[in-house]
Design a protein around this motif. Structure first.
Motif, PDB file in Angstrom:
ATOM      1  N   ALA A  47      47.968 -55.571 -82.044  1.00 37.30           N
ATOM      2  CA  ALA A  47      48.360 -56.302 -83.191  1.00 37.30           C
ATOM      3  C   ALA A  47      46.989 -56.248 -84.205  1.00 37.30           C
ATOM      4  CB  ALA A  47      48.806 -57.796 -82.839  1.00 37.30           C
ATOM      5  N   LEU A  48      45.804 -56.629 -83.201  1.00 38.86           N
ATOM      6  CA  LEU A  48      44.682 -56.813 -83.968  1.00 38.86           C
ATOM      7  C   LEU A  48      44.253 -55.612 -84.609  1.00 38.86           C
ATOM      8  CD1 LEU A  48      42.085 -58.918 -82.089  1.00 38.86           C
ATOM      9  CD2 LEU A  48      42.744 -59.325 -84.396  1.00 38.86           C
ATOM     10  N   LEU A  51      46.449 -54.666 -87.453  1.00 38.51           N
ATOM     11  CA  LEU A  51      46.084 -55.269 -88.721  1.00 38.51           C
ATOM     12  C   LEU A  51      44.889 -54.785 -89.392  1.00 38.51           C
ATOM     13  CD1 LEU A  51      46.440 -57.901 -90.364  1.00 38.51           C
ATOM     14  CD2 LEU A  51      44.825 -58.873 -88.909  1.00 38.51           C
ATOM     15  N   ASN A  63      45.886 -60.168-102.747  1.00 34.97           N
ATOM     16  CA  ASN A  63      46.232 -60.912-101.574  1.00 34.97           C
ATOM     17  C   ASN A  63      46.647 -59.905-100.586  1.00 34.97           C
ATOM     18  OD1 ASN A  63      47.070 -63.052 -99.744  1.00 34.97           O
ATOM     19  ND2 ASN A  63      48.845 -63.459-100.963  1.00 34.97           N
ATOM     20  N   MET A  64      46.639 -60.368 -99.297  1.00 31.82           N
ATOM     21  CA  MET A  64      46.820 -59.450 -98.083  1.00 31.82           C
ATOM     22  C   MET A  64      48.382 -59.028 -98.355  1.00 31.82           C
ATOM     23  SD  MET A  64      45.113 -60.854 -95.037  1.00 31.82           S
ATOM     24  CE  MET A  64      43.350 -61.119 -95.106  1.00 31.82           C
ATOM     25  N   ALA A  65      48.732 -57.732 -98.032  1.00 33.89           N
ATOM     26  CA  ALA A  65      49.962 -57.118 -98.337  1.00 33.89           C
ATOM     27  C   ALA A  65      50.257 -56.296 -97.263  1.00 33.89           C
ATOM     28  CB  ALA A  65      50.214 -56.845 -99.674  1.00 33.89           C
ATOM     29  N   ASP A  66      51.606 -55.795 -96.984  1.00 30.08           N
ATOM     30  CA  ASP A  66      51.745 -54.429 -96.256  1.00 30.08           C
ATOM     31  C   ASP A  66      51.962 -53.425 -97.201  1.00 30.08           C
ATOM     32  OD1 ASP A  66      51.863 -55.980 -93.938  1.00 30.08           O
ATOM     33  OD2 ASP A  66      53.815 -56.560 -94.023  1.00 30.08           O
ATOM     34  N   MET A  93      49.049 -69.246 -98.978  1.00 26.24           N
ATOM     35  CA  MET A  93      49.958 -69.803 -98.082  1.00 26.24           C
ATOM     36  C   MET A  93      50.201 -71.475 -98.249  1.00 26.24           C
ATOM     37  SD  MET A  93      48.774 -67.572 -94.858  1.00 26.24           S
ATOM     38  CE  MET A  93      49.416 -68.332 -93.635  1.00 26.24           C
ATOM     39  N   ASN A  97      53.501 -73.079 -99.530  1.00 27.62           N
ATOM     40  CA  ASN A  97      54.504 -74.106 -98.946  1.00 27.62           C
ATOM     41  C   ASN A  97      54.826 -75.170 -99.469  1.00 27.62           C
ATOM     42  OD1 ASN A  97      54.745 -72.726 -96.008  1.00 27.62           O
ATOM     43  ND2 ASN A  97      52.407 -73.530 -95.441  1.00 27.62           N
TER      44      ASN A  97
ATOM     45  N   MET B   1      54.952 -71.107 -91.886  1.00 25.99           N
ATOM     46  CA  MET B   1      54.007 -70.506 -92.850  1.00 25.99           C
ATOM     47  C   MET B   1      54.428 -69.265 -93.414  1.00 25.99           C
ATOM     48  SD  MET B   1      50.179 -70.372 -91.043  1.00 25.99           S
ATOM     49  CE  MET B   1      49.997 -71.388 -89.704  1.00 25.99           C
ATOM     50  N   ASN B   2      53.928 -69.116 -94.714  1.00 25.58           N
ATOM     51  CA  ASN B   2      54.479 -68.033 -95.537  1.00 25.58           C
ATOM     52  C   ASN B   2      53.264 -66.931 -95.587  1.00 25.58           C
ATOM     53  OD1 ASN B   2      57.050 -69.092 -96.742  1.00 25.58           O
ATOM     54  ND2 ASN B   2      55.660 -70.582 -97.637  1.00 25.58           N
ATOM     55  N   PHE B   3      53.758 -65.972 -94.526  1.00 22.34           N
ATOM     56  CA  PHE B   3      52.725 -64.891 -94.593  1.00 22.34           C
ATOM     57  C   PHE B   3      53.027 -63.721 -95.745  1.00 22.34           C
ATOM     58  CE2 PHE B   3      52.437 -66.560 -90.524  1.00 22.34           C
ATOM     59  CZ  PHE B   3      51.096 -66.700 -90.070  1.00 22.34           C
ATOM     60  N   SER B   4      51.943 -63.336 -96.136  1.00 19.80           N
ATOM     61  CA  SER B   4      52.224 -62.277 -97.540  1.00 19.80           C
ATOM     62  C   SER B   4      52.352 -60.826 -96.610  1.00 19.80           C
ATOM     63  CB  SER B   4      51.076 -62.317 -98.474  1.00 19.80           C
ATOM     64  OG  SER B   4      49.802 -62.062 -97.746  1.00 19.80           O
ATOM     65  N   SER B   5      51.804 -60.856 -95.318  1.00 22.37           N
ATOM     66  CA  SER B   5      51.736 -59.403 -94.703  1.00 22.37           C
ATOM     67  C   SER B   5      52.320 -59.689 -93.251  1.00 22.37           C
ATOM     68  CB  SER B   5      50.415 -59.361 -94.597  1.00 22.37           C
ATOM     69  OG  SER B   5      50.249 -58.263 -93.311  1.00 22.37           O
ATOM     70  N   ARG B   6      53.228 -58.925 -92.922  1.00 20.63           N
ATOM     71  CA  ARG B   6      53.873 -59.002 -91.661  1.00 20.63           C
ATOM     72  C   ARG B   6      52.951 -58.538 -90.437  1.00 20.63           C
ATOM     73  NH1 ARG B   6      55.974 -55.150 -88.690  1.00 20.63           N
ATOM     74  NH2 ARG B   6      55.343 -53.665 -90.288  1.00 20.63           N
ATOM     75  N   LEU B   7      51.886 -57.765 -90.681  1.00 23.88           N
ATOM     76  CA  LEU B   7      50.753 -57.364 -89.851  1.00 23.88           C
ATOM     77  C   LEU B   7      50.156 -58.525 -89.450  1.00 23.88           C
ATOM     78  CD1 LEU B   7      49.603 -54.045 -91.182  1.00 23.88           C
ATOM     79  CD2 LEU B   7      51.225 -54.188 -89.450  1.00 23.88           C
ATOM     80  N   LEU B   8      49.710 -59.402 -90.595  1.00 23.46           N
ATOM     81  CA  LEU B   8      48.947 -60.484 -90.513  1.00 23.46           C
ATOM     82  C   LEU B   8      49.660 -61.371 -89.518  1.00 23.46           C
ATOM     83  CD1 LEU B   8      46.516 -62.318 -91.465  1.00 23.46           C
ATOM     84  CD2 LEU B   8      47.788 -62.930 -93.321  1.00 23.46           C
ATOM     85  N   GLN B  10      52.110 -61.021 -87.258  1.00 22.72           N
ATOM     86  CA  GLN B  10      52.061 -60.581 -85.981  1.00 22.72           C
ATOM     87  C   GLN B  10      50.891 -60.904 -85.114  1.00 22.72           C
ATOM     88  OE1 GLN B  10      53.031 -56.382 -86.158  1.00 22.72           O
ATOM     89  NE2 GLN B  10      55.203 -56.574 -85.996  1.00 22.72           N
ATOM     90  N   ALA B  11      49.595 -60.733 -85.940  1.00 21.25           N
ATOM     91  CA  ALA B  11      48.337 -61.047 -85.117  1.00 21.25           C
ATOM     92  C   ALA B  11      48.312 -62.265 -84.897  1.00 21.25           C
ATOM     93  CB  ALA B  11      47.070 -60.406 -86.154  1.00 21.25           C
ATOM     94  N   LEU B  27      45.187 -68.394 -87.365  1.00 24.23           N
ATOM     95  CA  LEU B  27      45.101 -67.979 -88.838  1.00 24.23           C
ATOM     96  C   LEU B  27      43.288 -67.680 -88.912  1.00 24.23           C
ATOM     97  CD1 LEU B  27      46.111 -66.669 -91.381  1.00 24.23           C
ATOM     98  CD2 LEU B  27      46.308 -68.913 -92.294  1.00 24.23           C
ATOM     99  N   LEU B  31      41.664 -63.980 -89.614  1.00 20.80           N
ATOM    100  CA  LEU B  31      40.817 -63.804 -91.220  1.00 20.80           C
ATOM    101  C   LEU B  31      39.571 -63.486 -90.826  1.00 20.80           C
ATOM    102  CD1 LEU B  31      42.665 -66.399 -93.496  1.00 20.80           C
ATOM    103  CD2 LEU B  31      43.084 -63.816 -93.107  1.00 20.80           C
TER     104      LEU B  31
END
Lengths: 207, 207
Positions: A47-48, A51, A63-66, A93, A97, B1-8, B10-11, B27, B31
């Motif tokens: 995962a790390l 990412l 912002n971070m994004a996929d 985030m 929230n 939490m509302n993550f902007s990235s699925r990868l983030l 998961q990690a 988190l 980061l």
């Protein structure tokens, strides 16, 4: 520490580099991972690595994004004319929230901090100026921490953005909801008195 | 939490599985790692993977080791006839740090704990019995935690080992050095009185 294994020592050393993780905590975490199935450890390291390799930053708000655009910037339900400027993705985030904000964001990637060697050019400030130039923006909200670095960044941004004649606001500062006066620190309490608002007004303070 | 990235997300999820690491800490750590150079993250994941794949356990005492025998068991300077029985590798490290012990160890790999489903057969107890059978051992020191599980394990080991007619000792229990009486818990203080020793005696209590 007297490690019986060099491999163990290396893993503990690497974990111990993480902020707020001391040697003892690192050892505890590594020994925990050693007891887990191989697949569990592979999931963590995978995962790390994924990412780190694949994370993208939204081309509009950083912002971070996929994908090339984050979910907020690509949403038709969000008000694309209100920009909330924040330090990093954690602040996005936190604000998401609250479910109180319908606009979009701009992630600076830090705050101006001469002590840490972070200047305006290290942050996404020029990109913010470009956004204001190229889009019809109705309001810029500066939602930065109430610290020295936050205040410095707000001051810098204000001077940089004021000629656009777009309303610039900051999030309200004062005592927390539910906060008891006697436990509030003096600076907060003093400023709360100095920036007092008429009783009938509610919601976000206008500039 | 509302993550902007699925990868983030998961990690953070994987980090959040570690004991004592909540979502917010996870988190923060993720980061932090994102800001580090690729090589730093590769070192962390690499150290973990290598450790998991290559760690060995000493064939004599079952402590973690890089070779078939750990440094203590293969040392000619250590007294190979005194065995100190401990729960895990952390206890070995703690005792080694005191520089007070010159014998060897036997790492059980846990304590008997019916609540956690850990029985005697899950621990290296038969291997300890074999060591006593096949070697000339002069003393077995039980250095286990002063908890319910530790006491249960000591009791079990004592019954299992007493027929060898080898002195079995436990580490001394009582108030800590520097401990002030008024802050000592009642159980410790009560037992300290019950197991009081003559003033002139010093060092390890004999059975």
């Amino acid at each position: 520490m007297n490690f019986s294994s060099r491999l163990l020592e290396q893993a503990v050393d690497e974990f111990g580099r993480l902020p707020g993780v001391g040697k003892k905590t690192a050892l505890r975490l590594v020994l925990h991972l050693l007891k887990q199935p191989d697949a569990e450890v592979a999931r963590l390291t995978g995962a790390l690595t994924t990412l780190k390799e694949q994370i993208k930053y939204c081309q509009a708000c950083f912002n971070m994004a996929d994908h090339d655009l984050c979910e907020v910037c690509s949403s038709t339900k969000r008000d694309q004319q209100t920009i909330c400027v924040v330090e990093d993705t954690r602040d996005v985030m936190a604000i998401e929230n609250t479910n109180q904000y319908q606009g979009v964001y701009h992630v600076l990637g830090g705050l101006i901090s001469p002590m840490d060697g972070v200047g305006p050019s290290d942050l996404k400030i020029e990109a913010l100026v470009d956004r204001l130039k190229n889009n019809e923006i109705k309001e810029v909200i500066l939602a930065l921490s109430a610290t020295m670095e936050g205040d410095t960044t707000i001051f810098y941004l204000y001077r940089k953005l004021k000629d656009f004649n777009i309303p610039i606001t900051t999030i309200a500062r004062g005592i927390s909801f539910g906060g008891e006066l006697e436990y509030v620190d003096e600076v907060t309490l003093g400023r709360s008195i100095a920036t007092r608002v008429p009783y009938e007004r509610e919601g976000i303070k206008q500039p």
